[in-house]
Design an enzyme around this catalytic site. Structure first.
Site, PDB file in Angstrom:
ATOM      1  N   GLN A  16       0.756  -1.087   0.064  1.00 16.95           N
ATOM      2  CA  GLN A  16       0.052  -0.072   0.015  1.00 16.95           C
ATOM      3  C   GLN A  16       0.726   1.100  -0.057  1.00 16.95           C
ATOM      4  O   GLN A  16       2.014   1.399   0.765  1.00 16.95           O
ATOM      5  CB  GLN A  16      -0.890   0.036   1.052  1.00 16.95           C
ATOM      6  CG  GLN A  16      -2.070  -1.011   1.069  1.00 16.95           C
ATOM      7  CD  GLN A  16      -3.159  -0.904   2.104  1.00 16.95           C
ATOM      8  OE1 GLN A  16      -3.161  -1.698   3.095  1.00 16.95           O
ATOM      9  NE2 GLN A  16      -3.851   0.252   2.075  1.00 16.95           N
ATOM     10  N   SER A  49       4.881  -5.696   3.113  1.00 16.44           N
ATOM     11  CA  SER A  49       3.655  -5.650   3.681  1.00 16.44           C
ATOM     12  C   SER A  49       2.461  -6.625   2.722  1.00 16.44           C
ATOM     13  O   SER A  49       2.837  -7.483   2.625  1.00 16.44           O
ATOM     14  CB  SER A  49       3.082  -4.253   4.080  1.00 16.44           C
ATOM     15  OG  SER A  49       1.883  -4.187   4.652  1.00 16.44           O
ATOM     16  N   LEU A  50       1.666  -5.885   2.201  1.00 14.14           N
ATOM     17  CA  LEU A  50       0.661  -6.589   1.322  1.00 14.14           C
ATOM     18  C   LEU A  50       1.488  -7.266   0.158  1.00 14.14           C
ATOM     19  O   LEU A  50       0.965  -8.396  -0.371  1.00 14.14           O
ATOM     20  CB  LEU A  50      -0.316  -5.528   0.664  1.00 14.14           C
ATOM     21  CG  LEU A  50      -1.186  -6.121  -0.503  1.00 14.14           C
ATOM     22  CD1 LEU A  50      -2.461  -6.868   0.107  1.00 14.14           C
ATOM     23  CD2 LEU A  50      -1.663  -4.988  -1.221  1.00 14.14           C
ATOM     24  N   ARG A  88      -8.639  -9.527   4.716  1.00 16.51           N
ATOM     25  CA  ARG A  88      -7.453  -8.824   5.504  1.00 16.51           C
ATOM     26  C   ARG A  88      -7.974  -7.206   5.699  1.00 16.51           C
ATOM     27  O   ARG A  88      -7.896  -6.815   6.794  1.00 16.51           O
ATOM     28  CB  ARG A  88      -6.221  -9.129   4.717  1.00 16.51           C
ATOM     29  CG  ARG A  88      -5.110  -8.325   5.449  1.00 16.51           C
ATOM     30  CD  ARG A  88      -3.734  -8.575   4.944  1.00 16.51           C
ATOM     31  NE  ARG A  88      -2.728  -8.406   5.435  1.00 16.51           N
ATOM     32  CZ  ARG A  88      -1.834  -7.034   5.057  1.00 16.51           C
ATOM     33  NH1 ARG A  88      -2.414  -6.669   4.095  1.00 16.51           N
ATOM     34  NH2 ARG A  88      -0.872  -6.719   5.686  1.00 16.51           N
ATOM     35  N   HIS A  93       0.350  -2.662  10.940  1.00 20.11           N
ATOM     36  CA  HIS A  93       1.233  -3.116  11.522  1.00 20.11           C
ATOM     37  C   HIS A  93       1.821  -2.796  13.068  1.00 20.11           C
ATOM     38  O   HIS A  93       2.639  -2.974  13.589  1.00 20.11           O
ATOM     39  CB  HIS A  93       2.711  -2.741  10.674  1.00 20.11           C
ATOM     40  CG  HIS A  93       2.488  -3.610   9.301  1.00 20.11           C
ATOM     41  ND1 HIS A  93       2.352  -5.002   9.066  1.00 20.11           N
ATOM     42  CD2 HIS A  93       2.553  -2.827   7.990  1.00 20.11           C
ATOM     43  CE1 HIS A  93       2.076  -4.905   7.711  1.00 20.11           C
ATOM     44  NE2 HIS A  93       2.108  -3.987   7.089  1.00 20.11           N
ATOM     45  N   GLN A 112       2.425 -10.611  10.957  1.00 22.23           N
ATOM     46  CA  GLN A 112       2.808  -9.653  10.053  1.00 22.23           C
ATOM     47  C   GLN A 112       1.902  -8.422  10.335  1.00 22.23           C
ATOM     48  O   GLN A 112       2.109  -7.125  10.367  1.00 22.23           O
ATOM     49  CB  GLN A 112       2.734  -9.888   8.536  1.00 22.23           C
ATOM     50  CG  GLN A 112       3.216  -8.741   7.597  1.00 22.23           C
ATOM     51  CD  GLN A 112       2.638  -8.807   6.328  1.00 22.23           C
ATOM     52  OE1 GLN A 112       1.456  -8.719   6.181  1.00 22.23           O
ATOM     53  NE2 GLN A 112       3.338  -8.870   5.332  1.00 22.23           N
TER      54      GLN A 112
END
Length: 309
Positions: free
Chosen positions: A11, A90-91, A115, A199, A248
């Site tokens: 993102q 991340s993603l 998610r 996070h 994560q």
């Protein structure tokens, strides 16, 4: 033979027109069409026409997964060479797992939408925030967060490159941390275009929900090793991969260490597979040993293919 690695953006890399460099390549378009059918949303329209929906995490996560995987499919159509390692910010870690054939594309689309849903449910839009702090050490940013808490949450969550750390938490706490960081010498502090504080510990309930959802998802041994954000390790079995994905969500992205680990192998070329050039810029600041390339056009893919032959 030249060894290389692919990394997938997360993102923050989304933008209207982000796939313009592929001139409506049929393989790119068909991947977007496939995603649109799975989730019943016109992602191609969202990616190519002015709108604000692309920045809503419910849309951002699946559209970035689709964009990264579409670029990967185009690479596969042009070359039979496979990277030595994959990683994603991340993603982007989910995109890496799809590229490695650990998770099916359709399953991953539903997974990242779920998610996004639980992330937004846990912290409704407007209550959380993320910001990039530039020009301070990791330790200085963490100290600023500690001073700014005041019974709220604000934490260092993305260790992106030396001198660039992203913080996340309750919006007012993030605002306080920004002011403290500026007073202590931060060069810049920039709010990020996200609707959830990823996070940080505010995502603990979302992490628990995601762990439960993952029980219904088939995960296989990756065809290509994927280095995970949470522990900077690659995992071969379903249990540890699912555990890494769940953790994560409420733990920091250790991106500097991830790139340093890739650079520690006999790898000198690394390609950002997806929209934008964010990770390519970070790689340059992390490792002088890695030559980065952003695969944002067909020409860029062809040039990288020639480079690693």
């Amino acid at each position: 033979m030249i060894h290389f690695s692919f990394i997938f953006p997360g993102q923050g890399s989304q933008s209207v027109g982000m796939m313009a460099g592929f001139h409506h390549n049929p393989l790119i378009k068909s991947t977007f069409d496939e995603a649109s059918q799975v989730l019943d949303i016109d992602f191609w329209k969202m990616a190519t026409r002015p709108n604000e929906d692309i920045h809503q995490t419910l849309h951002t996560q699946p559209i970035l997964l689709t964009a990264g995987f579409a670029t990967w499919r185009l690479w596969q159509s042009k070359s039979d060479r496979l990277p030595t390692y994959l990683a994603g910010h991340s993603l982007g870690e989910y995109t890496a797992l799809v590229a490695s054939e650990a998770i099916q594309f359709e399953d991953a689309l539903k997974l990242v939408r779920y998610r996004a849903e639980v992330m937004q449910e846990v912290v409704p839009e407007g209550l959380g925030a993320m910001a990039a702090i530039l020009g301070m050490s990791d330790e200085e940013v963490m100290k600023a967060c500690h001073e700014a808490k005041d019974n709220e949450v604000v934490e260092a969550v993305n260790f992106n490159s030396p001198g660039q750390v992203v913080i996340a938490g309750n919006k007012k706490a993030v605002e306080r941390a920004i002011e403290i960081a500026k007073s202590k010498g931060a060069k810049r502090a920039i709010f990020l275009q996200v609707s959830v504080p990823s996070h940080c510990s505010l995502m603990l309930k979302a992490s628990i929900a995601l762990r439960t959802y993952l029980n219904s998802v088939t995960v296989k041994k990756p065809r290509i090793p994927v280095i995970h954000n949470v522990d900077v390790m690659n995992h071969d079995d379903e249990v540890t991969i699912k555990d890494a994905l769940a953790k994560q969500l409420c733990h920091p992205v250790r991106w500097v260490e991830t790139i340093e680990k890739i650079a520690s192998y006999p790898i000198h070329n690394i390609a950002e597979c997806g929209p934008g050039k964010v990770l390519t810029g970070l790689t340059k600041r992390i490792s002088a040993d890695l030559k980065g390339a952003a695969l944002v056009t067909e020409d860029a893919i062809d040039e990288f293919k020639m480079l690693i032959q």
